[in-house]
Design a protein around this motif. Structure first.
Motif, short mmCIF file in Angstrom:
data_model
loop_
_atom_site.label_atom_id
_atom_site.label_comp_id
_atom_site.label_asym_id
_atom_site.label_seq_id
_atom_site.Cartn_x
_atom_site.Cartn_y
_atom_site.Cartn_z
N VAL A 7 -10.18 7.03 -47.31
CA VAL A 7 -10.91 6.58 -48.49
C VAL A 7 -12.36 7.02 -48.34
N TYR A 8 -12.92 7.59 -49.39
CA TYR A 8 -14.29 8.06 -49.26
C TYR A 8 -15.07 7.93 -50.56
N LEU A 9 -16.40 7.91 -50.41
CA LEU A 9 -17.34 8.04 -51.52
C LEU A 9 -18.22 9.23 -51.16
N TRP A 41 -8.34 4.68 -55.43
CA TRP A 41 -7.58 3.77 -54.57
C TRP A 41 -7.54 2.36 -55.14
N ASP A 42 -6.44 1.69 -54.91
CA ASP A 42 -6.34 0.25 -55.09
C ASP A 42 -6.61 -0.33 -53.70
N PRO A 43 -7.53 -1.28 -53.55
CA PRO A 43 -7.83 -1.82 -52.22
C PRO A 43 -6.59 -2.36 -51.49
N ALA A 44 -5.65 -2.93 -52.23
CA ALA A 44 -4.43 -3.45 -51.60
C ALA A 44 -3.59 -2.31 -51.03
N SER A 68 -19.09 -0.37 -50.11
CA SER A 68 -19.19 -1.65 -49.41
C SER A 68 -18.33 -2.71 -50.11
N LYS A 69 -18.41 -2.75 -51.44
CA LYS A 69 -17.59 -3.70 -52.20
C LYS A 69 -16.10 -3.38 -52.07
N PHE A 70 -15.77 -2.10 -52.04
CA PHE A 70 -14.37 -1.69 -51.86
C PHE A 70 -13.84 -2.19 -50.52
N ILE A 71 -14.63 -2.01 -49.46
CA ILE A 71 -14.21 -2.48 -48.13
C ILE A 71 -13.99 -3.99 -48.16
N ASP A 72 -14.91 -4.72 -48.77
CA ASP A 72 -14.77 -6.19 -48.86
C ASP A 72 -13.47 -6.57 -49.55
N LYS A 73 -13.13 -5.89 -50.65
CA LYS A 73 -11.88 -6.18 -51.36
C LYS A 73 -10.68 -5.82 -50.51
N ASN A 102 -19.05 -1.20 -38.53
CA ASN A 102 -19.34 -2.61 -38.27
C ASN A 102 -18.55 -3.52 -39.20
N LYS A 103 -18.44 -3.16 -40.48
CA LYS A 103 -17.66 -3.98 -41.42
C LYS A 103 -16.18 -3.99 -41.02
N LEU A 104 -15.66 -2.83 -40.63
CA LEU A 104 -14.24 -2.76 -40.25
C LEU A 104 -13.98 -3.56 -38.98
N ARG A 105 -14.89 -3.47 -38.01
CA ARG A 105 -14.73 -4.25 -36.77
C ARG A 105 -14.78 -5.75 -37.06
#
Length: 144
Positions: A7-9, A41-44, A68-73, A102-105
């Motif tokens: 997934v990328y931006l 992508w769908d976050p799910a 960042s919002k995508f990762i949170d979802k 850091n968010k993924l960890r």
């Protein structure tokens, strides 16, 4: 077959090139890969993959707010214990991949170190590094 979501931006196309090289590397190790902009992508769906690589270019010393919002979802759908990777291109400072990692960890993912940061447009050597990251992700998946 194990599945990898990439997934990328990408604002200038450089992070997209990185994403495609990561996907190519993983495919050589017989991993099913879907690579696309986070808009597609769908976050799910991303969260359901066995491994997830997330990339963003750096803007104003940070990852772009939409990724960042995508990762949170995505995290809300459960990613704990999965393998992850962070990557991205940058012009000046390059903080986005570190912030992604850091968010993924924090969500409980095992993130491959070091994060992959490439300044400006990736050259042939850089794309080989991206390809290697894809292979490393695939090998880690197969050991799980």
């Amino acid at each position: 077959m194990p599945e990898l979501a990439v997934v990328y931006l990408s604002t200038q196309g450089n992070t997209k090139k990185m994403a495609e090289a990561i996907a190519e590397g993983a495919r050589t190790r017989h991993v099913e890969v879907k690579v696309d902009s986070f808009f597609e992508w769908d976050p799910a769906e991303a969260a359901s993959a066995d491994a997830i690589a997330v990339g963003s270019s750096t803007f104003d010393y940070a990852m772009h707010p939409p990724i960042s919002k995508f990762i949170d979802k995505m995290v809300q759908f459960g990613v704990e214990g999965k393998t992850g990777a962070a990557f991205g291109s940058y012009g000046w400072s390059g903080e986005a991949p570190v912030q992604i990692a850091n968010k993924l960890r924090k969500a409980g993912m095992e993130v491959i170190d070091p994060v992959l940061r490439i300044q400006y447009a990736p050259n042939e050597k850089d794309l080989l590094e991206c390809n290697r990251l894809g292979k490393d992700l695939a090998e880690k998946l197969k050991r799980k």
